[in-house]
Design a protein around this motif. Structure first.
Motif, PDB file in Angstrom:
ATOM      1  N   GLN A   3       0.941  -1.168  -0.005  1.00 32.80           N
ATOM      2  CA  GLN A   3       0.039  -0.103   0.260  1.00 32.80           C
ATOM      3  C   GLN A   3       0.759   1.246  -0.013  1.00 32.80           C
ATOM      4  OE1 GLN A   3      -0.740  -2.549   2.529  1.00 32.80           O
ATOM      5  NE2 GLN A   3      -1.810  -3.583   0.783  1.00 32.80           N
ATOM      6  N   LEU A   4       0.487   2.093  -0.880  1.00 28.74           N
ATOM      7  CA  LEU A   4       1.372   3.351  -1.226  1.00 28.74           C
ATOM      8  C   LEU A   4       0.515   4.655  -0.940  1.00 28.74           C
ATOM      9  CD1 LEU A   4       3.296   2.446  -4.171  1.00 28.74           C
ATOM     10  CD2 LEU A   4       4.249   2.229  -1.838  1.00 28.74           C
ATOM     11  N   GLU A   5       1.022   5.597  -0.019  1.00 29.35           N
ATOM     12  CA  GLU A   5       0.097   6.887   0.100  1.00 29.35           C
ATOM     13  C   GLU A   5       1.072   8.210   0.013  1.00 29.35           C
ATOM     14  OE1 GLU A   5      -1.620   7.168   3.877  1.00 29.35           O
ATOM     15  OE2 GLU A   5      -2.785   9.141   3.587  1.00 29.35           O
ATOM     16  N   GLU A   6       0.896   8.890  -1.085  1.00 25.98           N
ATOM     17  CA  GLU A   6       1.300  10.067  -1.311  1.00 25.98           C
ATOM     18  C   GLU A   6       1.023  11.198  -0.284  1.00 25.98           C
ATOM     19  OE1 GLU A   6       0.644   7.863  -5.424  1.00 25.98           O
ATOM     20  OE2 GLU A   6      -0.454   8.469  -3.583  1.00 25.98           O
ATOM     21  N   THR A   7       1.885  11.984   0.080  1.00 22.66           N
ATOM     22  CA  THR A   7       1.639  13.293   0.542  1.00 22.66           C
ATOM     23  C   THR A   7       2.484  14.292   0.163  1.00 22.66           C
ATOM     24  OG1 THR A   7       3.111  12.752   2.354  1.00 22.66           O
ATOM     25  CG2 THR A   7       0.620  12.286   2.693  1.00 22.66           C
ATOM     26  N   CYS A  22       6.194   9.297  -0.035  1.00 28.94           N
ATOM     27  CA  CYS A  22       5.209   8.258  -0.222  1.00 28.94           C
ATOM     28  C   CYS A  22       5.655   7.123   0.573  1.00 28.94           C
ATOM     29  CB  CYS A  22       5.574   7.518  -1.627  1.00 28.94           C
ATOM     30  SG  CYS A  22       4.814   6.290  -2.209  1.00 28.94           S
ATOM     31  N   THR A  78       9.995   5.039   3.103  1.00 26.90           N
ATOM     32  CA  THR A  78       9.384   6.031   2.503  1.00 26.90           C
ATOM     33  C   THR A  78      10.089   6.360   1.274  1.00 26.90           C
ATOM     34  OG1 THR A  78       8.334   7.027   4.519  1.00 26.90           O
ATOM     35  CG2 THR A  78       8.881   8.524   2.985  1.00 26.90           C
ATOM     36  N   TYR A  95       2.162  10.459  -8.737  1.00 26.29           N
ATOM     37  CA  TYR A  95       1.816   9.031  -8.213  1.00 26.29           C
ATOM     38  C   TYR A  95       3.297   8.369  -7.707  1.00 26.29           C
ATOM     39  CZ  TYR A  95      -2.639   9.479 -10.422  1.00 26.29           C
ATOM     40  OH  TYR A  95      -3.656   9.768 -11.006  1.00 26.29           O
ATOM     41  N   GLY A 113       0.011   4.342  -5.665  1.00 26.77           N
ATOM     42  CA  GLY A 113      -0.542   5.226  -4.697  1.00 26.77           C
ATOM     43  C   GLY A 113      -1.812   5.802  -5.493  1.00 26.77           C
ATOM     44  N   GLN A 114      -2.465   6.606  -4.773  1.00 22.28           N
ATOM     45  CA  GLN A 114      -3.597   7.526  -5.425  1.00 22.28           C
ATOM     46  C   GLN A 114      -3.252   8.697  -5.774  1.00 22.28           C
ATOM     47  OE1 GLN A 114      -6.972   5.939  -5.229  1.00 22.28           O
ATOM     48  NE2 GLN A 114      -5.770   4.228  -4.672  1.00 22.28           N
ATOM     49  N   THR A 116      -1.020  12.559  -5.652  1.00 24.89           N
ATOM     50  CA  THR A 116      -1.336  13.878  -4.963  1.00 24.89           C
ATOM     51  C   THR A 116      -1.204  14.833  -6.024  1.00 24.89           C
ATOM     52  OG1 THR A 116      -0.258  15.230  -3.174  1.00 24.89           O
ATOM     53  CG2 THR A 116       1.380  13.998  -4.476  1.00 24.89           C
TER      54      THR A 116
END
Length: 122
Positions: A3-7, A22, A78, A95, A113-114, A116
């Protein structure tokens, strides 16, 4: 699964800087090469940067080389994208993605990821 999440996206003036992060969870992060891609409205997804599993090797297209820097911290699971001297044409959704080997084509990446949003004003 990874699971990947960008900020870190946002609005910045031309010439400014942003740092994207990420965060990965799931399987062992250091087993994967990581990449950053971007997609602007009406355009295809574009390769931005890639880094090897250890972080010892990176790759950039000409459009961002010298302005963007990809790095990773395997202890923190990260990957980062430092973006300097931003231009309006850098505006896109960014992404991060994970692959078994470093690659420049989106099809080689297994997890995404989704995204940003990065907006650069002129």
């Amino acid at each position: 699964q990874v699971q990947l999440e960008e900020t870190g996206g946002g609005l910045v003036q031309a010439g400014g800087s942003l740092r994207l992060s990420c965060a990965a969870s799931g399987r062992t992060f250091s087993n994967y090469a990581m990449g950053w891609f971007r997609q602007a409205p009406g355009k295809e997804r574009e390769f931005v940067a890639a880094i090897s599993r250890s972080g010892s090797s990176t790759h950039y297209p000409d459009s961002v080389r010298g302005r963007f820097t990809i790095s990773r911290d395997n202890a923190k699971n990260t990957v980062y994208l430092q973006m300097n001297l931003l231009k309006p044409e850098d505006t896109a959704v960014y992404y991060c993605a994970a692959a078994f080997t470093r690659a420049v084509v989106a099809g080689a990446y297994d997890y995404w990821g989704q995204g940003t949003q990065v907006t650069v004003s002129s």
